[in-house]
Motif scaffolding. Structure first.
Motif, PDB file in Angstrom:
ATOM      1  N   ALA A   1      20.096 -42.406  -1.260  1.00 21.22           N
ATOM      2  CA  ALA A   1      19.427 -41.393  -0.435  1.00 21.22           C
ATOM      3  C   ALA A   1      20.354 -40.213  -0.163  1.00 21.22           C
ATOM      4  O   ALA A   1      19.935 -39.052  -0.231  1.00 21.22           O
ATOM      5  CB  ALA A   1      18.952 -42.014   0.874  1.00 21.22           C
ATOM      6  N   ARG A   2      21.631 -40.511   0.151  1.00 17.00           N
ATOM      7  CA  ARG A   2      22.592 -39.421   0.382  1.00 17.00           C
ATOM      8  C   ARG A   2      22.695 -38.537  -0.859  1.00 17.00           C
ATOM      9  O   ARG A   2      22.682 -37.310  -0.768  1.00 17.00           O
ATOM     10  CB  ARG A   2      23.968 -39.995   0.709  1.00 17.00           C
ATOM     11  CG  ARG A   2      24.130 -40.535   2.113  1.00 17.00           C
ATOM     12  CD  ARG A   2      25.563 -41.000   2.330  1.00 17.00           C
ATOM     13  NE  ARG A   2      25.786 -41.625   3.616  1.00 17.00           N
ATOM     14  CZ  ARG A   2      26.158 -40.980   4.720  1.00 17.00           C
ATOM     15  NH1 ARG A   2      26.319 -39.661   4.689  1.00 17.00           N
ATOM     16  NH2 ARG A   2      26.360 -41.629   5.851  1.00 17.00           N
ATOM     17  N   ALA A   3      22.793 -39.156  -2.023  1.00 14.38           N
ATOM     18  CA  ALA A   3      22.906 -38.396  -3.268  1.00 14.38           C
ATOM     19  C   ALA A   3      21.662 -37.569  -3.520  1.00 14.38           C
ATOM     20  O   ALA A   3      21.748 -36.396  -3.917  1.00 14.38           O
ATOM     21  CB  ALA A   3      23.163 -39.351  -4.437  1.00 14.38           C
TER      22      ALA A   3
ATOM     23  N   VAL B   1      11.280 -47.788  -0.330  1.00 10.85           N
ATOM     24  CA  VAL B   1      12.414 -47.122   0.302  1.00 10.85           C
ATOM     25  C   VAL B   1      12.397 -45.641  -0.068  1.00 10.85           C
ATOM     26  O   VAL B   1      12.154 -45.279  -1.228  1.00 10.85           O
ATOM     27  CB  VAL B   1      13.730 -47.786  -0.141  1.00 10.85           C
ATOM     28  CG1 VAL B   1      14.932 -47.070   0.470  1.00 10.85           C
ATOM     29  CG2 VAL B   1      13.739 -49.261   0.260  1.00 10.85           C
ATOM     30  N   TYR B   2      12.721 -44.788   0.915  1.00  8.52           N
ATOM     31  CA  TYR B   2      12.638 -43.341   0.738  1.00  8.52           C
ATOM     32  C   TYR B   2      13.897 -42.650   1.253  1.00  8.52           C
ATOM     33  O   TYR B   2      14.508 -43.086   2.242  1.00  8.52           O
ATOM     34  CB  TYR B   2      11.438 -42.780   1.522  1.00  8.52           C
ATOM     35  CG  TYR B   2      10.101 -43.239   1.024  1.00  8.52           C
ATOM     36  CD1 TYR B   2       9.367 -42.474   0.135  1.00  8.52           C
ATOM     37  CD2 TYR B   2       9.556 -44.462   1.448  1.00  8.52           C
ATOM     38  CE1 TYR B   2       8.129 -42.897  -0.330  1.00  8.52           C
ATOM     39  CE2 TYR B   2       8.318 -44.894   0.981  1.00  8.52           C
ATOM     40  CZ  TYR B   2       7.616 -44.104   0.100  1.00  8.52           C
ATOM     41  OH  TYR B   2       6.390 -44.531  -0.354  1.00  8.52           O
TER      42      TYR B   2
ATOM     43  N   ALA C   1      16.831 -31.105  10.603  1.00  7.18           N
ATOM     44  CA  ALA C   1      16.574 -32.537  10.614  1.00  7.18           C
ATOM     45  C   ALA C   1      17.762 -33.287  10.020  1.00  7.18           C
ATOM     46  O   ALA C   1      18.476 -32.780   9.160  1.00  7.18           O
ATOM     47  CB  ALA C   1      15.303 -32.840   9.822  1.00  7.18           C
ATOM     48  N   ARG C   2      17.971 -34.519  10.480  1.00  5.83           N
ATOM     49  CA  ARG C   2      19.113 -35.336  10.051  1.00  5.83           C
ATOM     50  C   ARG C   2      18.744 -36.160   8.817  1.00  5.83           C
ATOM     51  O   ARG C   2      17.642 -36.688   8.731  1.00  5.83           O
ATOM     52  CB  ARG C   2      19.539 -36.278  11.171  1.00  5.83           C
ATOM     53  CG  ARG C   2      20.012 -35.568  12.446  1.00  5.83           C
ATOM     54  CD  ARG C   2      20.187 -36.558  13.587  1.00  5.83           C
ATOM     55  NE  ARG C   2      20.600 -35.893  14.812  1.00  5.83           N
ATOM     56  CZ  ARG C   2      21.870 -35.732  15.197  1.00  5.83           C
ATOM     57  NH1 ARG C   2      22.835 -36.210  14.420  1.00  5.83           N
ATOM     58  NH2 ARG C   2      22.172 -35.114  16.325  1.00  5.83           N
ATOM     59  N   PRO C   3      19.684 -36.316   7.880  1.00  7.04           N
ATOM     60  CA  PRO C   3      19.406 -37.109   6.691  1.00  7.04           C
ATOM     61  C   PRO C   3      19.418 -38.611   6.990  1.00  7.04           C
ATOM     62  O   PRO C   3      20.104 -39.069   7.903  1.00  7.04           O
ATOM     63  CB  PRO C   3      20.543 -36.731   5.753  1.00  7.04           C
ATOM     64  CG  PRO C   3      21.671 -36.384   6.682  1.00  7.04           C
ATOM     65  CD  PRO C   3      21.032 -35.732   7.872  1.00  7.04           C
ATOM     66  N   GLY C   4      18.660 -39.362   6.201  1.00  5.25           N
ATOM     67  CA  GLY C   4      18.632 -40.797   6.382  1.00  5.25           C
ATOM     68  C   GLY C   4      17.903 -41.490   5.253  1.00  5.25           C
ATOM     69  O   GLY C   4      17.493 -40.875   4.265  1.00  5.25           O
TER      70      GLY C   4
END
Length: 314
Positions: A303-305, A223-224, A236-239
């Motif tokens: 990932a958000r953090a 997972v990335y 670019a959008r975060p995800g």
């Protein structure tokens, strides 16, 4: 940046460049060092800065069944080269005829008669001609016979070893995206068209866009934290993304599944360019869909953090 395919019937305005010559997969820091040296030589000789590379890569030509290894799409490569000030990109067809050329034949056919270059810059370890017989010493001597200037970039170091595509692929395979970004000069990214999948992610509250990696190098299964541009949009959008075979749902095929935060549109048949920013955890099997759903929620939070810490609000 002008892109020129082949080396015959070139108009006069496309001749006379000072070229950085090589493969330029990834346009990493070592490549940028070569291009910077070519820019200096172009300024000295009043020539335009160019790059010449081979298509297909000689490695793929000689070993068509070799594992996937590409670091960068042609689209991203061309944008990167243009941003570095390259005015003309020559894409040289690597075929059986070129593979058989002696070093002299390569210089005379491709560089002198074909491209009509003013100067050539390569890395100090560049080899060319049938059986990789030609060295940089041979290139310097053969070019000098035709009044072509040459320069050779010393191996560009980062830590104890030289920056190389091989070293970057190893970092990607290890999931070390920070090392890959340092060596590349930008986050490692893949590009592809979103395909229809089984829509399982949507049923558990985490819809995903699915990509296959084709001839790209493979990252570690897991997972990335990612950012993804849709059809070239910026920023670019975060995800969060998972690459692997999805053992919890008995997947058998490698797949990159990307969940974009706070996005509700249709991504089917659209092009995504996905940047890998951080490896969060290895892929593993869970005891059912509910356990998987709970873990994805934790992965999304992580990932958000990670992305917020790296570059502002995600």
């Amino acid at each position: 940046m002008q892109v020129v395919h082949g080396f015959t019937s070139l108009p006069e305005h496309a001749r006379g460049s000072v070229i950085a010559l090589g493969n330029f997969d990834g346009v990493h820091q070592g490549h940028r060092h070569v291009i910077a040296l070519a820019r200096d030589l172009a300024d000295e000789t009043d020539g335009e800065l160019g790059v010449a590379l081979f298509d297909p890569y000689p490695r793929r030509f000689f070993a068509p069944e070799a594992p996937a290894f590409r670091l960068m799409s042609a689209h991203r490569r061309n944008l990167t080269l243009g941003a570095l000030g390259v005015k003309r990109l020559h894409i040289l067809p690597f075929d059986a005829a070129m593979a058989k050329m002696t070093p002299r034949q390569f210089v005379e056919t491709e560089l002198v008669e074909g491209l009509g270059v003013k100067g050539v810059v390569t890395g100090a370890d560049f080899r060319f001609g049938a059986g990789r017989a030609g060295s940089t010493g041979d290139l310097e001597r053969l070019c000098a016979e035709h009044g072509i200037r040459t320069a050779f970039a010393e191996l560009h170091g980062n830590g104890a070893d030289k920056v190389s595509s091989t070293r970057i692929r190893k970092a990607i395979l290890d999931g070390d995206m920070k090392a890959a970004e340092t060596l590349l000069g930008a986050p490692w990214a893949v590009e592809g068209v979103v395909k229809h999948g089984d829509a399982r992610g949507r049923t558990i509250g985490f819809p995903t866009a699915n990509l296959t990696l084709g001839d790209y190098a493979r990252p570690a299964y897991g997972v990335y934290a990612v950012r993804a541009g849709i059809d070239g949009e910026t920023p670019a959008r975060p995800g969060v993304a998972n690459f692997g075979k999805r053992p919890t749902v008995d997947g058998a095929t490698e797949l990159l599944e990307i969940h974009l935060f706070d996005f509700a549109g249709d991504l089917y048949d659209r092009t995504l360019e996905v940047e890998f920013h951080a490896f969060l955890r290895p892929e593993r099997r869970f005891d059912g869909i509910e356990a998987l759903k709970d873990q994805i929620a934790k992965d999304a939070q992580a990932a958000r953090a990670t992305l917020t810490d790296a570059s502002g609000p995600a």
